[in-house]
Write an enzyme that holds these catalytic residues in place. Structure first.
Site, PDB file in Angstrom:
ATOM      1  N   CYS A   3      77.476   8.102  43.975  1.00 51.50           N
ATOM      2  CA  CYS A   3      78.022   9.454  43.830  1.00 51.50           C
ATOM      3  C   CYS A   3      76.847  10.419  43.702  1.00 51.50           C
ATOM      4  O   CYS A   3      75.743  10.115  44.169  1.00 51.50           O
ATOM      5  CB  CYS A   3      78.997   9.539  42.653  1.00 51.50           C
ATOM      6  SG  CYS A   3      78.280   9.181  41.034  1.00 51.50           S
ATOM      7  N   ASN A   6      75.555   9.734  39.278  1.00 52.11           N
ATOM      8  CA  ASN A   6      75.587   8.358  38.765  1.00 52.11           C
ATOM      9  C   ASN A   6      75.907   8.298  37.264  1.00 52.11           C
ATOM     10  O   ASN A   6      75.452   7.407  36.560  1.00 52.11           O
ATOM     11  CB  ASN A   6      74.270   7.619  39.075  1.00 52.11           C
ATOM     12  CG  ASN A   6      74.341   6.097  38.882  1.00 52.11           C
ATOM     13  OD1 ASN A   6      73.344   5.458  38.566  1.00 52.11           O
ATOM     14  ND2 ASN A   6      75.504   5.494  39.050  1.00 52.11           N
ATOM     15  N   CYS A   8      79.396   9.570  36.368  1.00 55.42           N
ATOM     16  CA  CYS A   8      80.868   9.628  36.289  1.00 55.42           C
ATOM     17  C   CYS A   8      81.519   8.629  37.252  1.00 55.42           C
ATOM     18  O   CYS A   8      81.925   7.540  36.843  1.00 55.42           O
ATOM     19  CB  CYS A   8      81.373  11.047  36.583  1.00 55.42           C
ATOM     20  SG  CYS A   8      80.781  12.296  35.412  1.00 55.42           S
ATOM     21  N   ARG A   9      81.614   9.008  38.533  1.00 58.14           N
ATOM     22  CA  ARG A   9      82.413   8.199  39.463  1.00 58.14           C
ATOM     23  C   ARG A   9      81.792   6.846  39.778  1.00 58.14           C
ATOM     24  O   ARG A   9      82.476   5.815  39.710  1.00 58.14           O
ATOM     25  CB  ARG A   9      82.634   8.987  40.770  1.00 58.14           C
ATOM     26  CG  ARG A   9      83.524  10.189  40.586  1.00 58.14           C
ATOM     27  CD  ARG A   9      83.433  11.137  41.766  1.00 58.14           C
ATOM     28  NE  ARG A   9      82.119  11.766  41.838  1.00 58.14           N
ATOM     29  CZ  ARG A   9      81.727  12.604  42.777  1.00 58.14           C
ATOM     30  NH1 ARG A   9      82.571  12.917  43.751  1.00 58.14           N
ATOM     31  NH2 ARG A   9      80.527  13.137  42.756  1.00 58.14           N
ATOM     32  N   SER A  10      80.518   6.813  40.169  1.00 61.15           N
ATOM     33  CA  SER A  10      79.957   5.521  40.623  1.00 61.15           C
ATOM     34  C   SER A  10      79.799   4.498  39.496  1.00 61.15           C
ATOM     35  O   SER A  10      80.027   3.308  39.739  1.00 61.15           O
ATOM     36  CB  SER A  10      78.665   5.702  41.428  1.00 61.15           C
ATOM     37  OG  SER A  10      77.644   6.303  40.679  1.00 61.15           O
ATOM     38  N   ASP A 119      85.050  15.047  42.247  1.00 60.96           N
ATOM     39  CA  ASP A 119      84.040  15.097  41.194  1.00 60.96           C
ATOM     40  C   ASP A 119      84.703  15.564  39.895  1.00 60.96           C
ATOM     41  O   ASP A 119      85.192  16.689  39.820  1.00 60.96           O
ATOM     42  CB  ASP A 119      82.948  16.081  41.626  1.00 60.96           C
ATOM     43  CG  ASP A 119      81.799  16.145  40.649  1.00 60.96           C
ATOM     44  OD1 ASP A 119      81.935  15.624  39.526  1.00 60.96           O
ATOM     45  OD2 ASP A 119      80.764  16.723  41.014  1.00 60.96           O
TER      46      ASP A 119
END
Ligand code: 4NP
Length: 147
Positions: A3, A6, A8-10, A119
């Site tokens: 993401c 690095n 939150c999402r990934s 995001d």
């Protein structure tokens, strides 16, 4: 799993796929990275940690790092969370082999739709729960195929 930050999402995607792989007895190497350098060395965002904890995953051990070109040599598939991450990964690719490794993760659960994992950084907790659900579905499909 890639993401922007690095944090939150990934790292959520990494935590989900590593735990699911463990549960299913599938041996894969998993990792995550950001295209940006803003949060290198930091742990995941506390809202990401909380959303994951709610679903039984502990990602407090993860630390943010930036994607590096040599990651193309280390990994078979590179999942981008959104179109911007995807474009950034293609810019870093050295050849068709590298380019062929980059995929939008939600095309696994919703093929050919080019959907993005939004995001959640500037939003509230609901955004993180939404991200969790999307990534859980996608990681399930990825691992079912590897079984
Ligand atoms: P991520 O979220 O890409 O899912 O880790 C973000 C984290 C930090 C920032 C943006 C997105 N930031 O602008 O610092």
């Amino acid at each position: 799993m890639v993401c922007l930050g690095n944090i939150c999402r990934s790292p959520m995607a990494e935590g989900i796929i590593r735990d699911k792989a463990d549960e299913k007895g599938i041996e894969i190497e998993t990792d995550s990275a950001g295209t940006g350098d803003y949060h290198i060395g930091e742990g995941p965002d506390k809202r990401a940690v909380a959303a994951m904890k709610k679903h039984g995953h502990d990602i407090t051990d993860l630390r943010a790092r930036q994607f590096k070109v040599s990651d193309y040599d280390e990994f078979d598939v590179i999942y981008a969370m959104d179109a911007s991450n995807f474009d950034n990964m293609l810019k870093l690719a050295r050849n068709d082999d590298d380019r062929g490794k980059v995929k939008l993760i939600l095309n696994e659960s919703q093929p050919n739709r080019d959907m993005e994992v939004p995001d959640p950084y500037f939003g509230g907790d609901a955004g993180f729960e939404n991200v969790y659900k999307m990534l859980d579905a996608a990681c399930e499909v990825i691992l079912e195929r590897l079984k």
